[in-house]
Design a protein around this motif. Structure first.
Motif, PDB file in Angstrom:
ATOM      1  N   ASP A 170       2.613 -10.252  -9.359  1.00 10.98           N
ATOM      2  CA  ASP A 170       3.740  -9.977  -8.446  1.00 10.98           C
ATOM      3  C   ASP A 170       3.223  -9.591  -7.057  1.00 10.98           C
ATOM      4  OD1 ASP A 170       5.892 -10.582 -10.084  1.00 10.98           O
ATOM      5  OD2 ASP A 170       5.819  -8.634 -11.059  1.00 10.98           O
ATOM      6  N   PHE A 171       2.247 -10.353  -6.593  1.00 13.66           N
ATOM      7  CA  PHE A 171       1.619 -10.050  -5.303  1.00 13.66           C
ATOM      8  C   PHE A 171       2.618 -10.249  -4.175  1.00 13.66           C
ATOM      9  CE2 PHE A 171      -1.138 -11.101  -1.640  1.00 13.66           C
ATOM     10  CZ  PHE A 171      -1.960  -9.982  -1.645  1.00 13.66           C
ATOM     11  N   LEU A 172       2.902  -9.147  -3.457  1.00 16.96           N
ATOM     12  CA  LEU A 172       3.821  -9.129  -2.318  1.00 16.96           C
ATOM     13  C   LEU A 172       5.225  -9.644  -2.662  1.00 16.96           C
ATOM     14  CD1 LEU A 172       1.470 -10.121   0.641  1.00 16.96           C
ATOM     15  CD2 LEU A 172       2.246  -7.855  -0.059  1.00 16.96           C
ATOM     16  N   THR A 173       5.624  -9.451  -3.918  1.00 17.58           N
ATOM     17  CA  THR A 173       7.026  -9.686  -4.268  1.00 17.58           C
ATOM     18  C   THR A 173       7.902  -8.724  -3.478  1.00 17.58           C
ATOM     19  OG1 THR A 173       6.463 -10.462  -6.476  1.00 17.58           O
ATOM     20  CG2 THR A 173       8.715  -9.701  -6.153  1.00 17.58           C
ATOM     21  N   ILE A 174       7.400  -7.502  -3.332  1.00 15.42           N
ATOM     22  CA  ILE A 174       7.993  -6.568  -2.381  1.00 15.42           C
ATOM     23  C   ILE A 174       6.902  -6.180  -1.393  1.00 15.42           C
ATOM     24  CG2 ILE A 174       9.694  -5.700  -4.022  1.00 15.42           C
ATOM     25  CD1 ILE A 174       7.927  -3.264  -4.458  1.00 15.42           C
ATOM     26  N   GLY A 175       7.291  -5.765  -0.201  1.00 16.31           N
ATOM     27  CA  GLY A 175       6.316  -5.448   0.840  1.00 16.31           C
ATOM     28  C   GLY A 175       5.541  -4.171   0.534  1.00 16.31           C
ATOM     29  N   ILE A 176       4.425  -4.004   1.213  1.00 18.58           N
ATOM     30  CA  ILE A 176       3.638  -2.779   1.094  1.00 18.58           C
ATOM     31  C   ILE A 176       3.437  -2.196   2.481  1.00 18.58           C
ATOM     32  CG2 ILE A 176       2.463  -3.488  -1.021  1.00 18.58           C
ATOM     33  CD1 ILE A 176       0.027  -4.241   0.652  1.00 18.58           C
ATOM     34  N   ASP A 177       3.200  -0.895   2.531  1.00 17.59           N
ATOM     35  CA  ASP A 177       3.007  -0.254   3.831  1.00 17.59           C
ATOM     36  C   ASP A 177       1.559  -0.415   4.300  1.00 17.59           C
ATOM     37  OD1 ASP A 177       1.485   1.619   2.443  1.00 17.59           O
ATOM     38  OD2 ASP A 177       3.070   3.120   2.409  1.00 17.59           O
ATOM     39  N   GLU A 178       1.290   0.073   5.499  1.00 20.69           N
ATOM     40  CA  GLU A 178      -0.031  -0.132   6.094  1.00 20.69           C
ATOM     41  C   GLU A 178      -1.127   0.591   5.316  1.00 20.69           C
ATOM     42  OE1 GLU A 178      -2.160   0.260  10.491  1.00 20.69           O
ATOM     43  OE2 GLU A 178       0.024   0.219  10.307  1.00 20.69           O
ATOM     44  N   THR A 179      -0.802   1.757   4.743  1.00 21.08           N
ATOM     45  CA  THR A 179      -1.792   2.502   3.964  1.00 21.08           C
ATOM     46  C   THR A 179      -2.225   1.716   2.734  1.00 21.08           C
ATOM     47  OG1 THR A 179      -0.881   4.622   4.699  1.00 21.08           O
ATOM     48  CG2 THR A 179      -2.234   4.640   2.704  1.00 21.08           C
ATOM     49  N   ALA A 180      -1.242   1.175   2.017  1.00 20.73           N
ATOM     50  CA  ALA A 180      -1.563   0.369   0.829  1.00 20.73           C
ATOM     51  C   ALA A 180      -2.320  -0.891   1.221  1.00 20.73           C
ATOM     52  CB  ALA A 180      -0.279   0.009   0.085  1.00 20.73           C
ATOM     53  N   ALA A 181      -1.937  -1.486   2.365  1.00 21.34           N
ATOM     54  CA  ALA A 181      -2.634  -2.685   2.842  1.00 21.34           C
ATOM     55  C   ALA A 181      -4.094  -2.366   3.165  1.00 21.34           C
ATOM     56  CB  ALA A 181      -1.931  -3.255   4.052  1.00 21.34           C
ATOM     57  N   ASN A 182      -4.342  -1.194   3.715  1.00 19.25           N
ATOM     58  CA  ASN A 182      -5.720  -0.799   4.019  1.00 19.25           C
ATOM     59  C   ASN A 182      -6.550  -0.653   2.740  1.00 19.25           C
ATOM     60  OD1 ASN A 182      -5.216  -0.728   6.766  1.00 19.25           O
ATOM     61  ND2 ASN A 182      -4.790   1.476   6.811  1.00 19.25           N
ATOM     62  N   ASP A 183      -5.938  -0.067   1.705  1.00 17.39           N
ATOM     63  CA  ASP A 183      -6.642   0.061   0.426  1.00 17.39           C
ATOM     64  C   ASP A 183      -6.902  -1.311  -0.191  1.00 17.39           C
ATOM     65  OD1 ASP A 183      -6.896   2.806   0.443  1.00 17.39           O
ATOM     66  OD2 ASP A 183      -5.035   3.156  -0.660  1.00 17.39           O
ATOM     67  N   LEU A 184      -5.911  -2.194  -0.103  1.00 18.88           N
ATOM     68  CA  LEU A 184      -6.084  -3.563  -0.611  1.00 18.88           C
ATOM     69  C   LEU A 184      -7.232  -4.248   0.122  1.00 18.88           C
ATOM     70  CD1 LEU A 184      -5.110  -5.978  -2.324  1.00 18.88           C
ATOM     71  CD2 LEU A 184      -3.509  -6.522  -0.481  1.00 18.88           C
ATOM     72  N   PHE A 185      -7.289  -4.064   1.434  1.00 21.04           N
ATOM     73  CA  PHE A 185      -8.372  -4.637   2.233  1.00 21.04           C
ATOM     74  C   PHE A 185      -9.730  -4.119   1.731  1.00 21.04           C
ATOM     75  CE2 PHE A 185     -11.340  -4.107   5.795  1.00 21.04           C
ATOM     76  CZ  PHE A 185     -11.456  -5.409   6.238  1.00 21.04           C
ATOM     77  N   THR A 186      -9.821  -2.816   1.485  1.00 21.89           N
ATOM     78  CA  THR A 186     -11.081  -2.224   1.020  1.00 21.89           C
ATOM     79  C   THR A 186     -11.523  -2.841  -0.304  1.00 21.89           C
ATOM     80  OG1 THR A 186     -10.609  -0.120   2.116  1.00 21.89           O
ATOM     81  CG2 THR A 186     -12.193  -0.071   0.307  1.00 21.89           C
ATOM     82  N   VAL A 187     -10.591  -2.966  -1.242  1.00 24.28           N
ATOM     83  CA  VAL A 187     -10.913  -3.532  -2.554  1.00 24.28           C
ATOM     84  C   VAL A 187     -11.401  -4.964  -2.422  1.00 24.28           C
ATOM     85  CG1 VAL A 187      -9.931  -4.251  -4.764  1.00 24.28           C
ATOM     86  CG2 VAL A 187      -9.364  -2.002  -3.821  1.00 24.28           C
ATOM     87  N   LEU A 188     -10.686  -5.763  -1.626  1.00 25.49           N
ATOM     88  CA  LEU A 188     -11.038  -7.179  -1.506  1.00 25.49           C
ATOM     89  C   LEU A 188     -12.348  -7.377  -0.752  1.00 25.49           C
ATOM     90  CD1 LEU A 188      -7.511  -8.708  -0.830  1.00 25.49           C
ATOM     91  CD2 LEU A 188      -8.800  -8.675  -2.973  1.00 25.49           C
ATOM     92  N   VAL A 189     -12.610  -6.551   0.241  1.00 28.50           N
ATOM     93  CA  VAL A 189     -13.902  -6.622   0.939  1.00 28.50           C
ATOM     94  C   VAL A 189     -15.034  -6.300  -0.037  1.00 28.50           C
ATOM     95  CG1 VAL A 189     -15.359  -5.488   2.662  1.00 28.50           C
ATOM     96  CG2 VAL A 189     -13.044  -6.167   3.260  1.00 28.50           C
TER      97      VAL A 189
END
Length: 255
Positions: A170-189
């Motif tokens: 359910d990736f981005l079925t609903i939006g996420i805030d900037e904090t969650a996006a930053n954590d997602l960025f960290t994991v994917l990097v």
């Protein structure tokens, strides 16, 4: 037969399962003509298989699948679904640690993407890979809660970064805030070029770039996910509706 004292010794040596298997073989009259050495080696092989089976059960349990009995062998390859048995067998046998290529599983609602994602993940567990299944909203909420404790937050980021196969449904079925996006960025990097991620979503990379809250981070997140990724695009067959119709048509259905 072995005594309780014997079993205390086996437990100390961590060979209790070998002893149990060996004792069962000795009880079987059909093994009377086999040598002790042959029976012992058979007991070792059977004990190793029990240990492997237990390890796989633990991996599946810890992965958190919503459909823990999903199986690639049970996938319905209806015309128009956009998936074939040959391709899915390749995913079942895939060595995820050796190939960090991501997989994008794109499907309309009801298309069966969660079942396929779980089936792929369970097959990975059978190959003794560590797997973590999570929905995007669950992962974001878990990370937000963990942020109250710096060590717990870092430990969670490490777990998401280091699991052999990370499945985000359910990736981005609903939006996420900037904090969650930053954590997602960290994991994917942390996973980039090292470990693969499976994304199951109703939408595709173009929509993800538009939906993620910060443009530069969005480009970087989507680029890491989608560049070099394999993609399964399911058709318009509504598997959820078909399942409901089959259940209603069953002789034991009642309302």
């Amino acid at each position: 037969m072995f005594t309780s004292v014997d079993y205390d010794k086996f437990r100390a040596l961590r060979i209790t399962q070998v002893a149990l298997q060996f004792e069962e073989l000795l009880k079987d009259d059909g093994n009377d003509t086999r040598t002790p050495e042959d029976l012992f080696l058979t007991a070792v092989d059977e004990a190793l298989e029990v240990r492997r089976s237990n390890r796989i059960d633990k991996l599946i349990r810890e992965a958190g699948f919503p459909l823990p009995h999903a199986s690639i062998a049970e996938i319905d390859y209806l015309p128009g679904r956009g998936v074939t048995a040959v391709r899915m067998k390749r995913y079942a046998a895939h060595d995820w640690r050796a190939d960090p290529t991501n997989l994008l599983l794109i499907s309309p609602t009801g298309g069966g993407k969660t079942y396929i994602a779980c089936a792929i993940g369970i097959a990975a567990c059978h190959a003794e890979h560590t797997v973590r299944y999570t929905r995007m909203d669950e992962m974001a909420r878990e990370l937000v809660i963990a942020r109250g404790d710096r060590i717990a937050h870092q430990n969670l980021l490490n777990k998401l970064s280091d699991v052999d196969l990370l499945i985000i449904d359910d990736f981005l079925t609903i939006g996420i805030d900037e904090t969650a996006a930053n954590d997602l960025f960290t994991v994917l990097v942390n996973r980039d070029h090292r470990l693969p991620t499976v994304i199951a979503s109703q939408s595709g990379p173009t929509y993800w770039v538009e939906t993620l809250p910060e443009k530069v981070a969005a480009d970087s997140i989507v680029n890491r996910l989608a560049s070099r990724a394999r993609t399964i695009t399911l058709g318009d067959v509504d598997m959820r509706r078909m399942g409901a119709q089959e259940a209603q048509a069953a002789s034991d259905f009642w309302e």
